[in-house]
Design a protein around this motif. Structure first.
Motif, PDB file in Angstrom:
ATOM      1  N   MET A  84       0.829  -1.196   0.000  1.00  0.00           N
ATOM      2  CA  MET A  84       0.000   0.000   0.000  1.00  0.00           C
ATOM      3  C   MET A  84       0.867   1.251   0.000  1.00  0.00           C
ATOM      4  SD  MET A  84      -2.946  -0.954   2.704  1.00  0.00           S
ATOM      5  CE  MET A  84      -3.264  -2.698   3.044  1.00  0.00           C
ATOM      6  N   THR A  85       0.448   2.138  -0.860  1.00  0.00           N
ATOM      7  CA  THR A  85       1.223   3.373  -0.960  1.00  0.00           C
ATOM      8  C   THR A  85       0.638   4.443  -0.064  1.00  0.00           C
ATOM      9  OG1 THR A  85       1.942   5.102  -2.424  1.00  0.00           O
ATOM     10  CG2 THR A  85      -0.207   4.211  -2.861  1.00  0.00           C
ATOM     11  N   LYS A  86       1.461   5.325   0.389  1.00  0.00           N
ATOM     12  CA  LYS A  86       0.913   6.486   1.092  1.00  0.00           C
ATOM     13  C   LYS A  86       1.232   7.743   0.309  1.00  0.00           C
ATOM     14  CE  LYS A  86       0.911   4.011   5.292  1.00  0.00           C
ATOM     15  NZ  LYS A  86       1.172   3.869   6.712  1.00  0.00           N
ATOM     16  N   ILE A  87       1.643   7.547  -0.923  1.00  0.00           N
ATOM     17  CA  ILE A  87       1.993   8.703  -1.744  1.00  0.00           C
ATOM     18  C   ILE A  87       0.983   8.836  -2.872  1.00  0.00           C
ATOM     19  CG2 ILE A  87       3.740   9.670  -3.278  1.00  0.00           C
ATOM     20  CD1 ILE A  87       5.748   7.959  -1.500  1.00  0.00           C
ATOM     21  N   ALA A  88       0.428  10.034  -3.028  1.00  0.00           N
ATOM     22  CA  ALA A  88      -0.536  10.258  -4.091  1.00  0.00           C
ATOM     23  C   ALA A  88       0.167  10.165  -5.442  1.00  0.00           C
ATOM     24  CB  ALA A  88      -1.177  11.634  -3.926  1.00  0.00           C
ATOM     25  N   LYS A  89      -0.550   9.605  -6.413  1.00  0.00           N
ATOM     26  CA  LYS A  89       0.032   9.471  -7.743  1.00  0.00           C
ATOM     27  C   LYS A  89       0.281  10.847  -8.370  1.00  0.00           C
ATOM     28  CE  LYS A  89      -1.108   7.709 -12.295  1.00  0.00           C
ATOM     29  NZ  LYS A  89      -2.294   8.079 -13.073  1.00  0.00           N
ATOM     30  N   THR A  90      -0.691  11.729  -8.213  1.00  0.00           N
ATOM     31  CA  THR A  90      -0.520  13.098  -8.735  1.00  0.00           C
ATOM     32  C   THR A  90      -1.005  14.077  -7.686  1.00  0.00           C
ATOM     33  OG1 THR A  90      -2.743  13.116  -9.630  1.00  0.00           O
ATOM     34  CG2 THR A  90      -0.998  12.453 -11.135  1.00  0.00           C
ATOM     35  N   SER A  91      -0.636  15.332  -7.836  1.00  0.00           N
ATOM     36  CA  SER A  91      -1.171  16.350  -6.938  1.00  0.00           C
ATOM     37  C   SER A  91      -2.592  16.679  -7.381  1.00  0.00           C
ATOM     38  CB  SER A  91      -0.307  17.602  -7.015  1.00  0.00           C
ATOM     39  OG  SER A  91      -0.491  18.213  -8.272  1.00  0.00           O
ATOM     40  N   PRO A  92      -3.415  17.177  -6.454  1.00  0.00           N
ATOM     41  CA  PRO A  92      -4.777  17.567  -6.839  1.00  0.00           C
ATOM     42  C   PRO A  92      -4.784  18.557  -8.002  1.00  0.00           C
ATOM     43  CG  PRO A  92      -4.570  17.578  -4.437  1.00  0.00           C
ATOM     44  CD  PRO A  92      -3.186  17.339  -4.994  1.00  0.00           C
ATOM     45  N   GLU A  93      -3.755  19.408  -8.084  1.00  0.00           N
ATOM     46  CA  GLU A  93      -3.686  20.408  -9.159  1.00  0.00           C
ATOM     47  C   GLU A  93      -3.465  19.769 -10.524  1.00  0.00           C
ATOM     48  OE1 GLU A  93      -1.880  20.478  -6.448  1.00  0.00           O
ATOM     49  OE2 GLU A  93      -2.390  22.339  -5.394  1.00  0.00           O
ATOM     50  N   SER A  94      -2.845  18.585 -10.548  1.00  0.00           N
ATOM     51  CA  SER A  94      -2.473  18.001 -11.843  1.00  0.00           C
ATOM     52  C   SER A  94      -3.521  17.038 -12.389  1.00  0.00           C
ATOM     53  CB  SER A  94      -1.146  17.244 -11.731  1.00  0.00           C
ATOM     54  OG  SER A  94      -0.328  17.770 -10.729  1.00  0.00           O
ATOM     55  N   VAL A  95      -4.624  16.907 -11.695  1.00  0.00           N
ATOM     56  CA  VAL A  95      -5.643  15.962 -12.168  1.00  0.00           C
ATOM     57  C   VAL A  95      -6.140  16.376 -13.540  1.00  0.00           C
ATOM     58  CG1 VAL A  95      -7.986  15.101 -11.794  1.00  0.00           C
ATOM     59  CG2 VAL A  95      -6.400  15.307  -9.862  1.00  0.00           C
ATOM     60  N   ARG A  96      -6.128  15.410 -14.475  1.00  0.00           N
ATOM     61  CA  ARG A  96      -6.708  15.699 -15.787  1.00  0.00           C
ATOM     62  C   ARG A  96      -7.918  14.817 -16.061  1.00  0.00           C
ATOM     63  NH1 ARG A  96      -4.238  15.483 -20.700  1.00  0.00           N
ATOM     64  NH2 ARG A  96      -5.815  17.039 -21.227  1.00  0.00           N
ATOM     65  N   VAL A 109     -16.569  15.592   3.003  1.00  0.00           N
ATOM     66  CA  VAL A 109     -15.486  14.617   2.844  1.00  0.00           C
ATOM     67  C   VAL A 109     -15.145  14.023   4.207  1.00  0.00           C
ATOM     68  CG1 VAL A 109     -13.102  14.267   2.107  1.00  0.00           C
ATOM     69  CG2 VAL A 109     -14.560  15.892   0.873  1.00  0.00           C
ATOM     70  N   VAL A 110     -15.087  12.711   4.251  1.00  0.00           N
ATOM     71  CA  VAL A 110     -14.738  12.045   5.512  1.00  0.00           C
ATOM     72  C   VAL A 110     -14.170  10.665   5.191  1.00  0.00           C
ATOM     73  CG1 VAL A 110     -17.092  11.116   5.866  1.00  0.00           C
ATOM     74  CG2 VAL A 110     -15.591  11.477   7.839  1.00  0.00           C
ATOM     75  N   GLY A 111     -13.218  10.242   5.967  1.00  0.00           N
ATOM     76  CA  GLY A 111     -12.637   8.924   5.767  1.00  0.00           C
ATOM     77  C   GLY A 111     -13.283   7.888   6.672  1.00  0.00           C
ATOM     78  N   GLY A 112     -12.975   6.615   6.404  1.00  0.00           N
ATOM     79  CA  GLY A 112     -13.404   5.534   7.285  1.00  0.00           C
ATOM     80  C   GLY A 112     -12.252   5.141   8.207  1.00  0.00           C
ATOM     81  N   GLU A 113     -12.489   4.107   8.996  1.00  0.00           N
ATOM     82  CA  GLU A 113     -11.454   3.673   9.945  1.00  0.00           C
ATOM     83  C   GLU A 113     -10.135   3.341   9.251  1.00  0.00           C
ATOM     84  OE1 GLU A 113     -13.100   0.361  12.137  1.00  0.00           O
ATOM     85  OE2 GLU A 113     -14.848   1.613  12.641  1.00  0.00           O
ATOM     86  N   TRP A 146      -3.932  11.308   4.432  1.00  0.00           N
ATOM     87  CA  TRP A 146      -3.486  11.955   3.187  1.00  0.00           C
ATOM     88  C   TRP A 146      -4.566  11.864   2.121  1.00  0.00           C
ATOM     89  CZ3 TRP A 146      -3.372   9.795  -1.616  1.00  0.00           C
ATOM     90  CH2 TRP A 146      -3.363   8.384  -1.700  1.00  0.00           C
ATOM     91  N   ALA A 147      -5.307  10.749   2.119  1.00  0.00           N
ATOM     92  CA  ALA A 147      -6.349  10.582   1.097  1.00  0.00           C
ATOM     93  C   ALA A 147      -7.509  11.538   1.362  1.00  0.00           C
ATOM     94  CB  ALA A 147      -6.836   9.133   1.078  1.00  0.00           C
ATOM     95  N   VAL A 148      -7.872  11.707   2.633  1.00  0.00           N
ATOM     96  CA  VAL A 148      -8.935  12.650   3.003  1.00  0.00           C
ATOM     97  C   VAL A 148      -8.525  14.069   2.594  1.00  0.00           C
ATOM     98  CG1 VAL A 148     -10.166  13.699   4.955  1.00  0.00           C
ATOM     99  CG2 VAL A 148      -9.761  11.221   4.924  1.00  0.00           C
ATOM    100  N   ASP A 149      -7.279  14.417   2.904  1.00  0.00           N
ATOM    101  CA  ASP A 149      -6.796  15.761   2.581  1.00  0.00           C
ATOM    102  C   ASP A 149      -6.697  15.969   1.069  1.00  0.00           C
ATOM    103  OD1 ASP A 149      -6.625  16.198   5.270  1.00  0.00           O
ATOM    104  OD2 ASP A 149      -4.475  15.792   5.405  1.00  0.00           O
ATOM    105  N   TRP A 150      -6.208  14.932   0.388  1.00  0.00           N
ATOM    106  CA  TRP A 150      -6.052  15.030  -1.059  1.00  0.00           C
ATOM    107  C   TRP A 150      -7.417  15.255  -1.714  1.00  0.00           C
ATOM    108  CZ3 TRP A 150      -7.615  13.347  -5.688  1.00  0.00           C
ATOM    109  CH2 TRP A 150      -6.766  13.553  -6.787  1.00  0.00           C
ATOM    110  N   ALA A 151      -8.404  14.445  -1.294  1.00  0.00           N
ATOM    111  CA  ALA A 151      -9.746  14.563  -1.877  1.00  0.00           C
ATOM    112  C   ALA A 151     -10.347  15.935  -1.581  1.00  0.00           C
ATOM    113  CB  ALA A 151     -10.659  13.454  -1.341  1.00  0.00           C
TER     114      ALA A 151
END
Lengths: 329, 329
Positions: B1-13, B159-163, B168-173
């Protein structure tokens, strides 16, 4: 006791406003803006000064809304006594503090000084007219005309009589408020909180629960409302909103399909039993509101209104920023 | 499992939208309007046709709102399989029907086909992510991104995460949705119904109770909302509204003065105990929202917004009347 109105709602020229705090003063501003002569009375020593200052701050808003012909702040008189205030009135709006004994005494006093056949509307939010009209010699002309704050802007007025009010007075007041530019709901029965406040209080209590439990903050609650359901509720009430949530199947589909989720723990407000009778009543009454508009039409109307609201709010923010000297966004 | 986002939110295409009903299709329209490439997938046989027709009907609204540079309906692809739909995605919005088993399986399938470090937002309104993420190999990047209908217009996303979601995913989203033009509430904890729906449901249940008891009709309830509290709620949430109801004393005065009326039978929702702690928390958090604005400033801002909304709604009505050939009012 008369059962005949002194004047028709169309002929009203002078409105007496008894009690000139935030609500009473808001009524004064509204009636002035609609071109009436207003005579106010309030026992507080600094009442007149506060009232005139409230009218002054409301006036630009009334100008933007569009003043009626002849409307002027000069049409306001502050009377030295209650009796003088109501002596020449064609209608009386009572907006005293929310204390039952005080309201009952005041309504009796107003009634005693008021010419026959003149209707009195009370701004009460907390009491029923049945409770308040007990001391008046002629309770038949006393009704509730419950506004929302500020009365010079929010259109809604809920009109309802008490046990001893007569129907002509309820009808007269409803028609008068309508002619005075309000959106009137004439209720068939007394109901604590009337309609709007019951809905507002349900939302407010849920908000308090969330803050009490640390589940959400005030900022999150306010944002959730203004950027979510609040935007729709400015033009589609809760029933039309859920009618649309049912897609082409409308309210019927919504209730049949999502009925079980009523039981979900989505608020602390206990859900009513969704009986066949309630289901059918909701569907039938929603049909009346929808009045033949298709889902596509309703959606188009909704989208257009929502955009208009968002743009209008953005425009206000741009104006405010410019006024603060921040230049155009 | 990665904890690194594939792209930044700014780079989403490219955004993949899984499930293309009313909500999923509304997301498709939103992302297209904001200039993204959208790949949609839905197992229904007529899904593509319905989706393109939904996008067509939403497009005029998106145009009025203002399209992002490069925004085009041509940027929509409908993929034949889920795996193909998510293969090139920088973000995935899941909007499948509200069935827990289906959602859990689907999220596991999406996760299995999705490149590492790509976040998935679920539109669920009825389930928590903790319940839904149980079957996924990498649940850490699965979060809830709960929209309001229609997602292409109502700004709110909760936006909310589960257990098993990672922060990072909550913040990224949250950041991605913000960049995509939404008004984002990032919640600290899972809460059934999130925030907006809890408030909306409280109002809805109170409405159902009133209809069930014959106290008010659907038309009266909708009118009470749109011409009363609903007008204010488009820009001041319930807390700011009651802060203003407290006059110069604000929220503190409101709670101290009207606290007892919390117990009035104004809704079927039981009132929370107004403890000192709750009282102080409300006051403190309201202060943050008010952010130094005086009551006079808040009132001026409120009046201006309410008038702007009412004028905007009147203008829409005039336009619609003119389009129906009824001429100008």
């Amino acid at each position: 006791m008369t059962k005949i109105a002194k004047t028709s709602p169309e002929s009203v020229r002078t409105v007496a406003c008894i009690g000139a705090g935030v609500i009473g003063g808001g009524w004064v501003a509204h009636f002035l803006g609609r071109g009436y002569q207003v005579v106010a009375w309030d026992p507080a020593p600094d009442a007149e000064q506060k009232l005139r200052s409230l009218v002054d701050s409301a006036w630009p808003a009334l100008e933007r809304l569009g003043l009626a012909e002849g409307a002027s702040k000069d049409n306001l008189t502050v009377a030295p006594t209650l009796a003088e205030a109501v002596a020449g009135a064609d209608f009386v709006q009572e907006s005293a503090p929310e204390r039952l004994d005080l309201k009952a005494d005041l309504l009796a006093e107003i009634d005693a000084a008021l010419p026959e056949g003149v209707v009195v509307g009370s701004s009460t939010s907390g009491y029923s007219m049945s409770e308040m009209q007990v001391k008046a010699a002629d309770p038949s002309r006393l009704v509730v005309g419950h506004p929302f704050n500020p009365p010079y802007l929010v259109p809604l007025v809920e009109v309802v009589g008490g046990e001893k009010s007569e129907q002509w007075a309820v009808d007269w007041a409803s028609e008068f408020y309508r002619l005075a530019g309000k959106s009137v709901i004439t209720m068939d029965q007394e109901l604590p909180g009337f309609i709007g406040n019951r809905i507002q209080e349900a939302a407010w209590r849920e908000a308090l629960h969330m803050v009490a439990e640390g589940e959400a903050t005030v900022a999150q609650i306010d944002q959730a409302m203004t950027d979510g359901p609040g935007l729709r509720w400015a033009f589609h009430g809760p029933c039309t909103t859920f009618h649309l949530a049912g897609g082409e199947g409308g309210m019927a589909h919504m209730l049949d399909h999502f009925g079980p989720s009523l039981k979900a723990p989505w608020t602390r407000l206990e859900a009513p039993e969704l009986t066949t009778e309630l289901r059918d009543r909701m569907v039938e009454q929603t049909d009346e509101v929808v009045d033949g508009r298709s889902t596509a039409e309703l959606i188009a109307q909704r989208d257009r209104r929502m955009i208009a609201i968002m743009r209008a709010l953005e425009e206000v923010e741009r104006e405010e920023a410019a006024e603060r000297g921040e230049g155009q966004a």
